[in-house]
Motif scaffolding. Structure first.
Motif, short mmCIF file in Angstrom:
data_model
loop_
_atom_site.label_atom_id
_atom_site.label_comp_id
_atom_site.label_asym_id
_atom_site.label_seq_id
_atom_site.Cartn_x
_atom_site.Cartn_y
_atom_site.Cartn_z
N TRP A 111 -6.50 1.44 2.10
CA TRP A 111 -6.33 1.76 0.69
C TRP A 111 -7.45 2.71 0.25
O TRP A 111 -8.63 2.38 0.39
CB TRP A 111 -6.35 0.50 -0.17
CG TRP A 111 -6.18 0.80 -1.63
CD1 TRP A 111 -7.14 0.73 -2.61
CD2 TRP A 111 -5.00 1.27 -2.28
NE1 TRP A 111 -6.62 1.12 -3.81
CE2 TRP A 111 -5.31 1.46 -3.64
CE3 TRP A 111 -3.70 1.55 -1.82
CZ2 TRP A 111 -4.37 1.91 -4.56
CZ3 TRP A 111 -2.76 2.01 -2.73
CH2 TRP A 111 -3.09 2.17 -4.10
N CYS A 162 0.82 -1.21 0.00
CA CYS A 162 0.00 0.00 0.00
C CYS A 162 0.86 1.26 0.00
O CYS A 162 0.60 2.20 -0.76
CB CYS A 162 -0.92 0.00 1.23
SG CYS A 162 -2.32 -1.10 1.12
N GLU A 191 0.60 3.80 -3.17
CA GLU A 191 -0.33 4.89 -2.88
C GLU A 191 -0.13 6.13 -3.75
O GLU A 191 -1.10 6.80 -4.12
CB GLU A 191 -0.23 5.26 -1.39
CG GLU A 191 -1.36 6.13 -0.88
CD GLU A 191 -1.11 7.61 -1.14
OE1 GLU A 191 -2.11 8.35 -1.27
OE2 GLU A 191 0.06 8.01 -1.22
#
Length: 307
Positions: A232, A199, A203
């Motif tokens: 997320w 993540c 991102e």
């Protein structure tokens, strides 16, 4: 496909394991047994029929038969020089399968190749150039989305994502980019990265979705899906195998029934806000049919993403 519209998207099921059950003439393999991607050229009717079986089951999105249609993999069959040709044919086959059906999309499948940069199998530059060749062919052929899937190495994922956006910028196109990682039963990717690292690394990119596919059935994906649900910011996808593979009488067997598969996926949608679902290894048109019956009218749960 829109990032704003959170309507549930249902993808198709497995390509490779279903092709193994189909009758394919020996001549179609041209001495390259196991290279499913070559069938886009030598047995297009077989690939179109497979796509149609999932569309008939209710799938909204079908993935091209291009999981290994990248020069790195095709070179193992002496087919590297046919990379562009194979990818374009795959998109044409998917379009032929849709043949006027409304509300259906073609997603270009980009697999992990057989060489991981973190393990020293290939340099990042060589991987990127090979990926760009495949992605460029898929984009020029007119895919509606790109799916970077079965990712086992975080460096490979980042290389693929950067390559993808470079190709899209050069082509002057904007298409959704989906990333799907593969988490082993021990809880990390093959090279050791956990879902938090994934993540954090991805991102900054404007991905359409991030999720999981392959390796396990839905039960072993639960903790990862829960983490994505809270951390997320974009869409979450989940495309599990038909349960954990077993070996029965020397053959790989996937045990999960279509009903059990669909019920697991319903939970991810209703409780974790998953908005893209489908199947990976072992999943048949019947699994997707039951998935549609169980989940088609569901609205993905609202998520509270931690800042």
């Amino acid at each position: 496909m829109s990032l704003v519209d959170e309507k549930l998207l249902i993808f198709d099921g497995a390509c490779g394991t279903n092709l193994q059950e189909m009758v394919i003439p020996d001549a179609a393999w041209q001495g390259c047994a196991g290279c499913n991607e070559l069938l886009n050229l030598t047995a297009p009717e077989t690939i179109i029929a497979l796509h149609q079986s999932f569309l008939d089951a209710g799938a909204m999105v079908i993935e091209t038969n291009t999981f290994g249609a990248i020069s790195i993999v095709l070179a193992e069959y002496d087919l590297a020089d046919r990379t562009t040709e194979i990818n374009r044919a795959a998109v044409a086959n998917a379009r032929a399968a849709i043949d006027g059906r409304s509300g259906c999309y073609v997603a270009g499948s980009v697999g992990p190749t057989t060489k991981l940069p973190s393990l020293g199998h290939i340099t990042v530059d060589a991987l990127a150039e090979s990926l760009k060749e495949q992605m460029r062919a898929l984009v020029e052929a007119g895919v509606d989305a790109l799916v970077i899937e079965t990712c086992q190495d975080l460096l490979q994922v980042k290389t693929a994502v950067v390559a993808c956006y470079e190709v899209l910028e050069q082509a002057g196109r904007e298409v959704p980019v989906l990333v799907s990682v593969t988490m082993e039963r021990q809880g990390t990717m093959l090279v050791g990265s956990d879902i938090a690292a994934i993540c954090a690394t991805l991102e900054p990119f404007p991905l359409f979705s991030l999720g999981l596919n392959c390796a396990t059935g839905p039960a072993d994906m639960t903790s990862h899906i829960r983490y994505l649900g809270h951390n997320w910011p974009g869409r979450i996808s989940c495309m599990p195998n038909q349960g954990l593979p077993e070996v029965v009488d020397g053959k790989t067997f996937y045990p999960m029934t279509p009903g059990d598969f669909a019920r697991h996926m319903r939970t991810f949608i209703e409780h974790d806000g998953v908005s893209i679902v489908g199947g990976c290894c072992g999943t048949t048109p019947e699994h997707i049919h039951r998935l549609v019956e169980e989940c088609d009218k569901l609205v993905p749960a609202k998520r509270e993403v931690l800042s």
